[in-house]
Design a protein around this motif. Structure first.
Motif, PDB file in Angstrom:
ATOM      1  N   GLU A 195     -33.471 -28.526  14.630  1.00 34.77           N
ATOM      2  CA  GLU A 195     -34.380 -27.594  13.974  1.00 34.77           C
ATOM      3  C   GLU A 195     -35.826 -28.088  14.005  1.00 34.77           C
ATOM      4  OE1 GLU A 195     -31.615 -25.624  10.499  1.00 34.77           O
ATOM      5  OE2 GLU A 195     -32.439 -27.622  10.141  1.00 34.77           O
ATOM      6  N   HIS A 196     -36.749 -27.140  14.030  1.00 32.82           N
ATOM      7  CA  HIS A 196     -38.141 -27.401  13.705  1.00 32.82           C
ATOM      8  C   HIS A 196     -38.318 -27.132  12.214  1.00 32.82           C
ATOM      9  CE1 HIS A 196     -39.370 -27.690  17.891  1.00 32.82           C
ATOM     10  NE2 HIS A 196     -38.755 -26.536  18.156  1.00 32.82           N
ATOM     11  N   LEU A 197     -39.145 -27.951  11.555  1.00 32.66           N
ATOM     12  CA  LEU A 197     -39.403 -27.813  10.126  1.00 32.66           C
ATOM     13  C   LEU A 197     -40.892 -27.571   9.910  1.00 32.66           C
ATOM     14  CD1 LEU A 197     -37.332 -30.885   8.842  1.00 32.66           C
ATOM     15  CD2 LEU A 197     -36.545 -28.525   9.134  1.00 32.66           C
ATOM     16  N   VAL A 198     -41.203 -26.458   9.254  1.00 35.02           N
ATOM     17  CA  VAL A 198     -42.582 -26.124   8.928  1.00 35.02           C
ATOM     18  C   VAL A 198     -42.702 -26.123   7.407  1.00 35.02           C
ATOM     19  CG1 VAL A 198     -44.430 -24.436   9.174  1.00 35.02           C
ATOM     20  CG2 VAL A 198     -42.782 -24.745  11.026  1.00 35.02           C
ATOM     21  N   GLY A 236     -47.203 -11.855  15.707  1.00 35.67           N
ATOM     22  CA  GLY A 236     -46.910 -11.927  14.283  1.00 35.67           C
ATOM     23  C   GLY A 236     -45.820 -10.989  13.801  1.00 35.67           C
ATOM     24  N   PRO A 237     -45.874  -9.698  14.098  1.00 34.73           N
ATOM     25  CA  PRO A 237     -44.841  -8.796  13.581  1.00 34.73           C
ATOM     26  C   PRO A 237     -43.434  -9.169  14.048  1.00 34.73           C
ATOM     27  CG  PRO A 237     -46.749  -7.552  14.299  1.00 34.73           C
ATOM     28  CD  PRO A 237     -46.978  -8.957  14.749  1.00 34.73           C
ATOM     29  N   VAL A 238     -43.325  -9.589  15.303  1.00 30.37           N
ATOM     30  CA  VAL A 238     -42.006  -9.990  15.818  1.00 30.37           C
ATOM     31  C   VAL A 238     -41.579 -11.310  15.172  1.00 30.37           C
ATOM     32  CG1 VAL A 238     -40.682 -10.598  17.883  1.00 30.37           C
ATOM     33  CG2 VAL A 238     -42.417  -8.791  17.991  1.00 30.37           C
ATOM     34  N   ALA A 239     -42.523 -12.236  15.047  1.00 27.34           N
ATOM     35  CA  ALA A 239     -42.205 -13.533  14.438  1.00 27.34           C
ATOM     36  C   ALA A 239     -41.751 -13.362  12.994  1.00 27.34           C
ATOM     37  CB  ALA A 239     -43.421 -14.455  14.503  1.00 27.34           C
ATOM     38  N   ALA A 296     -34.830 -12.516   9.698  1.00 24.66           N
ATOM     39  CA  ALA A 296     -33.465 -12.333  10.190  1.00 24.66           C
ATOM     40  C   ALA A 296     -32.711 -13.636  10.389  1.00 24.66           C
ATOM     41  CB  ALA A 296     -33.502 -11.559  11.512  1.00 24.66           C
ATOM     42  N   ALA A 297     -33.446 -14.735  10.675  1.00 22.98           N
ATOM     43  CA  ALA A 297     -32.731 -15.912  11.149  1.00 22.98           C
ATOM     44  C   ALA A 297     -33.167 -17.247  10.561  1.00 22.98           C
ATOM     45  CB  ALA A 297     -32.852 -15.988  12.678  1.00 22.98           C
ATOM     46  N   ALA A 298     -34.361 -17.338   9.981  1.00 19.95           N
ATOM     47  CA  ALA A 298     -34.847 -18.624   9.485  1.00 19.95           C
ATOM     48  C   ALA A 298     -34.439 -18.828   8.027  1.00 19.95           C
ATOM     49  CB  ALA A 298     -36.360 -18.716   9.626  1.00 19.95           C
ATOM     50  N   ASP A 299     -34.338 -20.089   7.635  1.00 22.44           N
ATOM     51  CA  ASP A 299     -34.027 -20.447   6.249  1.00 22.44           C
ATOM     52  C   ASP A 299     -35.230 -21.136   5.623  1.00 22.44           C
ATOM     53  OD1 ASP A 299     -31.323 -19.553   6.213  1.00 22.44           O
ATOM     54  OD2 ASP A 299     -30.725 -21.351   7.309  1.00 22.44           O
ATOM     55  N   PHE A 300     -35.558 -20.721   4.392  1.00 21.67           N
ATOM     56  CA  PHE A 300     -36.621 -21.343   3.623  1.00 21.67           C
ATOM     57  C   PHE A 300     -35.996 -22.028   2.412  1.00 21.67           C
ATOM     58  CE2 PHE A 300     -38.760 -18.312   6.216  1.00 21.67           C
ATOM     59  CZ  PHE A 300     -40.043 -18.797   6.416  1.00 21.67           C
ATOM     60  N   HIS A 301     -36.216 -23.333   2.294  1.00 22.92           N
ATOM     61  CA  HIS A 301     -35.629 -24.120   1.221  1.00 22.92           C
ATOM     62  C   HIS A 301     -36.737 -24.706   0.345  1.00 22.92           C
ATOM     63  CE1 HIS A 301     -31.401 -24.617   2.858  1.00 22.92           C
ATOM     64  NE2 HIS A 301     -32.039 -24.060   3.881  1.00 22.92           N
ATOM     65  N   VAL A 302     -36.462 -24.822  -0.943  1.00 21.18           N
ATOM     66  CA  VAL A 302     -37.372 -25.509  -1.844  1.00 21.18           C
ATOM     67  C   VAL A 302     -37.158 -27.015  -1.669  1.00 21.18           C
ATOM     68  CG1 VAL A 302     -38.044 -25.898  -4.239  1.00 21.18           C
ATOM     69  CG2 VAL A 302     -37.369 -23.608  -3.492  1.00 21.18           C
ATOM     70  N   CYS A 325     -39.418 -24.549   5.963  1.00 18.01           N
ATOM     71  CA  CYS A 325     -38.795 -23.523   6.794  1.00 18.01           C
ATOM     72  C   CYS A 325     -38.037 -24.209   7.921  1.00 18.01           C
ATOM     73  CB  CYS A 325     -39.866 -22.603   7.376  1.00 18.01           C
ATOM     74  SG  CYS A 325     -39.259 -21.453   8.630  1.00 18.01           S
ATOM     75  N   ARG A 326     -36.798 -23.765   8.158  1.00 19.50           N
ATOM     76  CA  ARG A 326     -35.931 -24.346   9.186  1.00 19.50           C
ATOM     77  C   ARG A 326     -35.791 -23.355  10.334  1.00 19.50           C
ATOM     78  NH1 ARG A 326     -30.925 -26.874   5.760  1.00 19.50           N
ATOM     79  NH2 ARG A 326     -30.383 -27.607   7.856  1.00 19.50           N
ATOM     80  N   LEU A 327     -36.315 -23.728  11.499  1.00 19.96           N
ATOM     81  CA  LEU A 327     -36.301 -22.883  12.687  1.00 19.96           C
ATOM     82  C   LEU A 327     -35.352 -23.478  13.717  1.00 19.96           C
ATOM     83  CD1 LEU A 327     -40.164 -22.438  13.039  1.00 19.96           C
ATOM     84  CD2 LEU A 327     -38.561 -20.715  12.211  1.00 19.96           C
ATOM     85  N   SER A 328     -34.448 -22.680  14.234  1.00 19.86           N
ATOM     86  CA  SER A 328     -33.460 -23.150  15.198  1.00 19.86           C
ATOM     87  C   SER A 328     -34.103 -23.482  16.534  1.00 19.86           C
ATOM     88  CB  SER A 328     -32.371 -22.093  15.389  1.00 19.86           C
ATOM     89  OG  SER A 328     -31.567 -22.412  16.511  1.00 19.86           O
ATOM     90  N   LYS A 329     -33.916 -24.711  17.004  1.00 16.87           N
ATOM     91  CA  LYS A 329     -34.410 -25.083  18.332  1.00 16.87           C
ATOM     92  C   LYS A 329     -33.695 -24.302  19.422  1.00 16.87           C
ATOM     93  CE  LYS A 329     -36.155 -29.780  17.622  1.00 16.87           C
ATOM     94  NZ  LYS A 329     -36.001 -31.206  18.005  1.00 16.87           N
ATOM     95  N   ALA A 330     -32.397 -24.055  19.243  1.00 17.98           N
ATOM     96  CA  ALA A 330     -31.632 -23.319  20.257  1.00 17.98           C
ATOM     97  C   ALA A 330     -32.176 -21.911  20.434  1.00 17.98           C
ATOM     98  CB  ALA A 330     -30.156 -23.286  19.871  1.00 17.98           C
ATOM     99  N   ASP A 331     -32.579 -21.271  19.321  1.00 16.68           N
ATOM    100  CA  ASP A 331     -33.143 -19.924  19.409  1.00 16.68           C
ATOM    101  C   ASP A 331     -34.455 -19.912  20.176  1.00 16.68           C
ATOM    102  OD1 ASP A 331     -31.041 -19.148  17.800  1.00 16.68           O
ATOM    103  OD2 ASP A 331     -32.277 -18.642  16.054  1.00 16.68           O
ATOM    104  N   LEU A 332     -35.278 -20.936  19.930  1.00 17.52           N
ATOM    105  CA  LEU A 332     -36.654 -20.913  20.420  1.00 17.52           C
ATOM    106  C   LEU A 332     -36.833 -21.550  21.795  1.00 17.52           C
ATOM    107  CD1 LEU A 332     -38.529 -21.786  17.123  1.00 17.52           C
ATOM    108  CD2 LEU A 332     -37.983 -19.533  18.037  1.00 17.52           C
ATOM    109  N   ALA A 333     -35.912 -22.413  22.199  1.00 16.61           N
ATOM    110  CA  ALA A 333     -36.097 -23.166  23.452  1.00 16.61           C
ATOM    111  C   ALA A 333     -36.376 -22.272  24.655  1.00 16.61           C
ATOM    112  CB  ALA A 333     -34.877 -24.045  23.701  1.00 16.61           C
TER     113      ALA A 333
END
Length: 369
Positions: free
Chosen positions: A293-296, A326-329, A335-341, A353-361
């Motif tokens: 994952e990428h973490l932002v 932006g609108p697509v992102a 739809a697919a990212a997780d935001f954790h405290v 924010c947890r972004l899937s590397k497999a989705d984005l590669a």
């Protein structure tokens, strides 16, 4: 019982830095005027010892032998660097200092403001089999409710902290006493709560609030294999690390998690490419990655604002790395990212924010490094 003393035991990195009092900062982070205690080249792996602040603070008596002795930990199982720091003439005023002890700073030769320092977590070794979880100072997620006042406590008087000593069992799991002979068992997930670079200021830098310099991010995913990307703010970067955890749940709601000392091996690598510098400059906070994952990160005193920052910076990340409008992102994030405290206890609250590397590669842009 495990006791990994300074200068003893395995060293996994190219260089070693012990946590003797001359090599640590207590309560304040290194700033632009700090003197490095070690200088390395980019790409060097550094093994550094870290000290937990729990058990040495003034509200715990600043006497680790007495504090841990009350929980059945023999004096011989205490870390020498912890005892030396607590017993020494090192000022620590909770009114002006944070609680944390950080090791460093480490200068990275040739680092310049605007560069990106990648901190790769190679190995985290426990230095003890015990640690502490605390609730104190009317803080945490329930500041008006915990810690509970002991029976007979005078109304209106400050409630003393509640510090529970937790152990690591023979099965390698954390064990927290319930108080009636039972124990709560849970998995360990070691990580460093603080990794950062010196901010561009000569003013004192409190250890509690995280920021663009990194610092007290308390993102539990930054364990072995993770990479944290920090925007360099002063020449030589002046990297430091501390606030070691054996485990933490997202939120860290009590105030601390399972705080306990680690020996950390980290590879420090500079990135100077235009794309790396542009992304770091565009984001409000450091960014990170794990194997999958990428973490932002979003940081703000207001949790709602921290969430907004995380979403905005995730949009920026997707634009810079993948060219997604932006609108697509935003639709993808929903739809697919997780935001954790990450945590709600460090004055400045955190969301990751947890972004899937497999989705984005498949969409990554080919840009100069």
């Amino acid at each position: 019982m495990l006791t990994l003393q300074r200068g003893q035991g395995p060293v996994d990195g190219d260089r070693y830095l012990g946590a003797d009092p001359a090599a640590v900062h207590w309560g304040l982070l290194p700033n632009a005027d700090s003197t490095p205690v070690l200088t390395v080249d980019s790409g060097t792996s550094v093994t550094l010892d870290t000290i937990s602040h729990e058990g040495i603070l003034g509200d715990q008596g600043r006497d680790p032998a007495a504090f841990f002795g009350a929980a059945g930990i023999p004096r011989g199982d205490l870390l020498h660097d912890t005892v030396e720091l607590a017993a020494g003439p090192y000022p620590h005023d909770p009114v002006v200092h944070g609680p944390h002890v950080v090791t460093g700073p480490v200068a990275v030769r040739g680092a310049r403001p605007g560069d990106v320092l990648e901190v790769e977590v190679l190995r985290l070794r426990r230095r003890t089999d015990y640690g502490v979880v605390s609730s104190r100072h009317a803080r945490g997620a329930l500041p008006g409710e915990y810690p509970l006042a002991p029976a007979g406590h005078p109304r209106g008087e400050p409630v003393p902290p509640v510090s529970l000593v937790a152990m690591v069992g023979e099965d390698g799991r954390g064990r927290l006493p319930v108080g009636d002979g039972r124990e709560l068992a849970f998995p360990l997930r070691p990580f460093l709560g603080i990794m950062g670079v010196a901010p561009d200021t000569g003013a004192p830098v409190h250890s509690v609030p995280p920021g663009r310099h990194g610092g007290n991010l308390d993102v539990r995913l930054l364990g072995e294999g993770a990479r944290l990307h920090l925007p360099v703010q002063v020449p030589q970067a002046l990297f430091y690390a501390g606030d070691p955890h054996f485990s933490q749940g997202d939120g860290e709601v009590a105030l601390t998690a399972f705080e306990a000392p680690l020996r950390a091996t980290l590879r420090l690598t500079l990135h100077r490419g235009a794309a790396d510098r542009a992304l770091a400059a565009a984001l409000r906070a450091p960014f990170a990655e794990t194997a999958d994952e990428h973490l932002v990160l979003g940081l703000d005193e207001d949790l709602d604002e921290a969430m907004k920052h995380a979403v905005r910076d995730a949009l920026t990340f997707l634009d810079h790395r993948c060219g997604i409008p932006g609108p697509v992102a935003l639709a993808y994030l929903s739809a697919a990212a997780d935001f954790h405290v990450s945590q709600v206890v460090d004055l400045v609250k955190g969301v990751h924010c947890r972004l899937s590397k497999a989705d984005l590669a498949p969409l990554h842009l080919s840009r100069p490094a």
